[in-house]
Design a protein around this motif. Structure first.
Motif, PDB file in Angstrom:
ATOM      1  N   PRO A   8       1.126  -0.876   0.151  1.00 29.47           N
ATOM      2  CA  PRO A   8      -0.048  -0.102  -0.102  1.00 29.47           C
ATOM      3  C   PRO A   8       0.742   1.424   0.234  1.00 29.47           C
ATOM      4  O   PRO A   8       0.362   2.348  -0.625  1.00 29.47           O
ATOM      5  CB  PRO A   8      -0.555   0.043   1.165  1.00 29.47           C
ATOM      6  CG  PRO A   8       0.480  -1.312   2.357  1.00 29.47           C
ATOM      7  CD  PRO A   8       1.015  -2.017   1.018  1.00 29.47           C
ATOM      8  N   THR A   9       2.274   1.388   0.571  1.00 29.08           N
ATOM      9  CA  THR A   9       3.106   2.433   1.012  1.00 29.08           C
ATOM     10  C   THR A   9       4.454   2.359   0.057  1.00 29.08           C
ATOM     11  O   THR A   9       4.575   0.793  -0.192  1.00 29.08           O
ATOM     12  CB  THR A   9       2.806   2.730   1.967  1.00 29.08           C
ATOM     13  OG1 THR A   9       3.640   2.678   2.911  1.00 29.08           O
ATOM     14  CG2 THR A   9       1.654   3.062   2.851  1.00 29.08           C
ATOM     15  N   SER A  10       5.227   3.194   0.037  1.00 30.69           N
ATOM     16  CA  SER A  10       6.873   2.878  -0.140  1.00 30.69           C
ATOM     17  C   SER A  10       7.629   2.584   0.539  1.00 30.69           C
ATOM     18  O   SER A  10       8.658   1.573   0.236  1.00 30.69           O
ATOM     19  CB  SER A  10       7.077   4.245  -1.203  1.00 30.69           C
ATOM     20  OG  SER A  10       7.300   5.613   0.233  1.00 30.69           O
ATOM     21  N   GLU A  11       7.149   2.115   2.423  1.00 34.18           N
ATOM     22  CA  GLU A  11       7.808   1.859   3.150  1.00 34.18           C
ATOM     23  C   GLU A  11       7.885   0.330   3.093  1.00 34.18           C
ATOM     24  O   GLU A  11       7.245  -0.284   2.673  1.00 34.18           O
ATOM     25  CB  GLU A  11       8.288   2.097   4.391  1.00 34.18           C
ATOM     26  CG  GLU A  11       8.669   2.166   4.873  1.00 34.18           C
ATOM     27  CD  GLU A  11       8.490   2.879   7.091  1.00 34.18           C
ATOM     28  OE1 GLU A  11       9.676   2.179   8.193  1.00 34.18           O
ATOM     29  OE2 GLU A  11       6.988   2.818   6.856  1.00 34.18           O
ATOM     30  N   GLN A  12       9.248   0.056   3.053  1.00 30.50           N
ATOM     31  CA  GLN A  12       9.527  -2.527   2.834  1.00 30.50           C
ATOM     32  C   GLN A  12      10.165  -1.764   4.312  1.00 30.50           C
ATOM     33  O   GLN A  12      10.544  -1.672   5.132  1.00 30.50           O
ATOM     34  CB  GLN A  12      10.640  -2.106   2.176  1.00 30.50           C
ATOM     35  CG  GLN A  12      10.113  -1.768   0.427  1.00 30.50           C
ATOM     36  CD  GLN A  12      11.486  -1.830  -0.204  1.00 30.50           C
ATOM     37  OE1 GLN A  12      12.033  -3.159  -0.101  1.00 30.50           O
ATOM     38  NE2 GLN A  12      11.556  -0.924  -1.641  1.00 30.50           N
ATOM     39  N   LEU A  13       8.758  -3.720   4.518  1.00 29.33           N
ATOM     40  CA  LEU A  13       9.382  -4.005   5.871  1.00 29.33           C
ATOM     41  C   LEU A  13       9.500  -5.508   6.151  1.00 29.33           C
ATOM     42  O   LEU A  13       8.357  -6.059   4.939  1.00 29.33           O
ATOM     43  CB  LEU A  13       7.792  -3.715   7.127  1.00 29.33           C
ATOM     44  CG  LEU A  13       7.976  -2.448   7.357  1.00 29.33           C
ATOM     45  CD1 LEU A  13       5.989  -2.690   8.014  1.00 29.33           C
ATOM     46  CD2 LEU A  13       8.338  -1.884   7.964  1.00 29.33           C
ATOM     47  N   LEU A  14      10.625  -5.844   6.268  1.00 26.19           N
ATOM     48  CA  LEU A  14      10.290  -7.600   6.917  1.00 26.19           C
ATOM     49  C   LEU A  14       9.178  -8.256   7.443  1.00 26.19           C
ATOM     50  O   LEU A  14       9.995  -7.912   8.892  1.00 26.19           O
ATOM     51  CB  LEU A  14      11.437  -7.664   6.265  1.00 26.19           C
ATOM     52  CG  LEU A  14      11.559  -9.858   6.712  1.00 26.19           C
ATOM     53  CD1 LEU A  14      11.024 -10.061   5.276  1.00 26.19           C
ATOM     54  CD2 LEU A  14      12.693  -9.981   6.785  1.00 26.19           C
ATOM     55  N   VAL A  15       8.500  -8.492   7.304  1.00 25.51           N
ATOM     56  CA  VAL A  15       7.153  -9.384   8.903  1.00 25.51           C
ATOM     57  C   VAL A  15       8.137 -10.037   9.245  1.00 25.51           C
ATOM     58  O   VAL A  15       7.682 -11.268   8.420  1.00 25.51           O
ATOM     59  CB  VAL A  15       6.163  -8.635   8.730  1.00 25.51           C
ATOM     60  CG1 VAL A  15       5.836  -9.194   9.546  1.00 25.51           C
ATOM     61  CG2 VAL A  15       5.852  -6.992   8.489  1.00 25.51           C
ATOM     62  N   VAL A  16       8.561 -10.750   9.686  1.00 25.69           N
ATOM     63  CA  VAL A  16       9.354 -12.101  10.673  1.00 25.69           C
ATOM     64  C   VAL A  16       8.394 -12.284  11.574  1.00 25.69           C
ATOM     65  O   VAL A  16       8.467 -12.418  13.097  1.00 25.69           O
ATOM     66  CB  VAL A  16      11.166 -12.408  10.625  1.00 25.69           C
ATOM     67  CG1 VAL A  16      10.627 -13.886  10.929  1.00 25.69           C
ATOM     68  CG2 VAL A  16      11.322 -11.911   9.439  1.00 25.69           C
ATOM     69  N   VAL A  17       7.514 -13.823  11.433  1.00 26.91           N
ATOM     70  CA  VAL A  17       6.365 -14.389  12.621  1.00 26.91           C
ATOM     71  C   VAL A  17       7.408 -15.444  13.115  1.00 26.91           C
ATOM     72  O   VAL A  17       7.062 -16.840  12.412  1.00 26.91           O
ATOM     73  CB  VAL A  17       5.543 -14.530  11.639  1.00 26.91           C
ATOM     74  CG1 VAL A  17       4.302 -14.434  13.327  1.00 26.91           C
ATOM     75  CG2 VAL A  17       4.125 -12.605  11.308  1.00 26.91           C
ATOM     76  N   ASP A  18       7.233 -15.696  14.342  1.00 19.07           N
ATOM     77  CA  ASP A  18       7.511 -16.529  14.968  1.00 19.07           C
ATOM     78  C   ASP A  18       7.239 -17.615  15.588  1.00 19.07           C
ATOM     79  O   ASP A  18       5.787 -17.408  15.800  1.00 19.07           O
ATOM     80  CB  ASP A  18       8.389 -16.093  16.782  1.00 19.07           C
ATOM     81  CG  ASP A  18       9.135 -16.942  16.898  1.00 19.07           C
ATOM     82  OD1 ASP A  18       9.850 -17.395  16.810  1.00 19.07           O
ATOM     83  OD2 ASP A  18       8.221 -17.933  18.005  1.00 19.07           O
ATOM     84  N   PRO A  19       7.019 -18.899  15.376  1.00 18.22           N
ATOM     85  CA  PRO A  19       6.467 -19.926  14.761  1.00 18.22           C
ATOM     86  C   PRO A  19       5.959 -19.989  16.418  1.00 18.22           C
ATOM     87  O   PRO A  19       4.549 -20.167  16.217  1.00 18.22           O
ATOM     88  CB  PRO A  19       6.857 -21.079  14.309  1.00 18.22           C
ATOM     89  CG  PRO A  19       8.146 -21.096  14.544  1.00 18.22           C
ATOM     90  CD  PRO A  19       8.494 -19.454  14.306  1.00 18.22           C
ATOM     91  N   VAL A  20       6.446 -19.613  17.803  1.00 17.33           N
ATOM     92  CA  VAL A  20       5.588 -19.757  18.654  1.00 17.33           C
ATOM     93  C   VAL A  20       4.769 -18.916  18.530  1.00 17.33           C
ATOM     94  O   VAL A  20       3.311 -19.402  19.228  1.00 17.33           O
ATOM     95  CB  VAL A  20       6.896 -19.632  19.881  1.00 17.33           C
ATOM     96  CG1 VAL A  20       6.214 -20.205  20.924  1.00 17.33           C
ATOM     97  CG2 VAL A  20       8.180 -20.797  19.605  1.00 17.33           C
TER      98      VAL A  20
END
Length: 286
Positions: A8-20
């Protein structure tokens, strides 16, 4: 490992979701992903274990990493970036989800999924100190010797609404009774007693082997220093704690274990921790 990208926007995030986090609170994970995806370009990674977690961080490119997980996931991410010698150039963000969140809370991260996700989007990077030991282990918050015992929450300690339901009021009364009882200590051995340790702060001995100690704690101090407190074992009248502030703390003596944040390590006979000033960046509310 599953990856999903939105933009949706230009900022880039890497969202790493821990399995726990996914197993313990899937709803908070969903809320965090929705808020982050609505405010930034996100690539969501769902690693199945530590190796995939590490690969996701290593391949982040120009994306700002966001860890969704508990204190252990945060510590794992900082440790990985430290081993890659990439902490200086990386601002980390975290959305605390899980059962162990005291570290994130102490660092100033909101513990609600919405508030934490908004802090990721609107917050500012703050440089924080690290304690690094002589085996390259990290402490983000508190260090304690001997480690504090783990406590289980009282069974059934769940919030209930009793409006209009007498049977719920009965359940609430039972829950309050259970909650008033102390948590059960989880221990694989005897409760630690006084230890004989030498504690040195910047080369100056704070306590020596001839004085048994009940506990040693090291907490973040002002920029570039740590606050050290030693509680001597009392004989008769309670002994006053010994305190010092410094950059290098060495503990030696009989075999001892220590709790660094959420991790218990040891036994070791000697360990030195050194403060690295402003070593890592964390996004916090502005």
């Amino acid at each position: 490992m599953t990856e999903v990208a939105t933009s949706p926007t230009s900022e880039q995030l890497l969202v790493v979701v821990d399995p726990v986090a996914r197993r313990t609170d899937a709803e908070s994970v969903r809320i965090a992903k929705d808020v982050l995806s609505a405010g930034a370009t996100t690539k969501v990674c769902l690693p199945d274990g530590p190796e995939e977690f590490a690969r996701a961080l290593a391949r982040r490119g120009a994306r700002r990493p966001v860890v969704v997980g508990d204190d252990r996931a945060l510590l794992r991410a900082v440790s990985l970036l430290h081993r890659q010698r990439d902490l200086a150039g990386c601002a980390l963000s975290v959305v605390p989800v899980g059962g162990v969140l005291s570290l994130a809370r102490s660092l100033g991260v909101p513990t609600g999924a919405v508030a934490a996700a908004r802090a990721v989007l609107d917050g500012v990077e703050r440089r924080l100190d690290l304690l690094v030991d002589d085996s390259d282990g990290l402490v983000l918050g508190a260090l304690r010797i001997p480690p504090l015992p783990l406590r289980e929450p009282p069974a059934g300690a769940t919030a209930l609404s009793s409006s209009g339901h007498p049977w719920l009021r009965t359940c609430q009364s039972l829950v309050r009774t259970l909650a008033s009882r102390p948590g059960r200590v989880v221990s694989s051995g005897p409760v630690p007693g006084p230890a004989r340790l030498r504690v040195e702060v910047d080369g100056v001995t704070l306590v020596d082997l001839d004085q048994p100690v009940e506990a040693v704690s090291v907490m973040p101090g002002s920029a570039g220093t740590a606050e050290v407190e030693v509680r001597p074992a009392s004989v008769g009248a309670e002994a006053s704690p010994l305190r010092a502030v410094g950059r290098a703390i060495t503990v030696s003596g009989a075999d001892f274990r220590y709790r660094a944040d959420a991790v218990v390590s040891g036994p070791v006979r000697t360990r030195t921790w050194t403060v690295w000033e402003g070593a890592w960046g964390l996004t916090l509310p502005g």
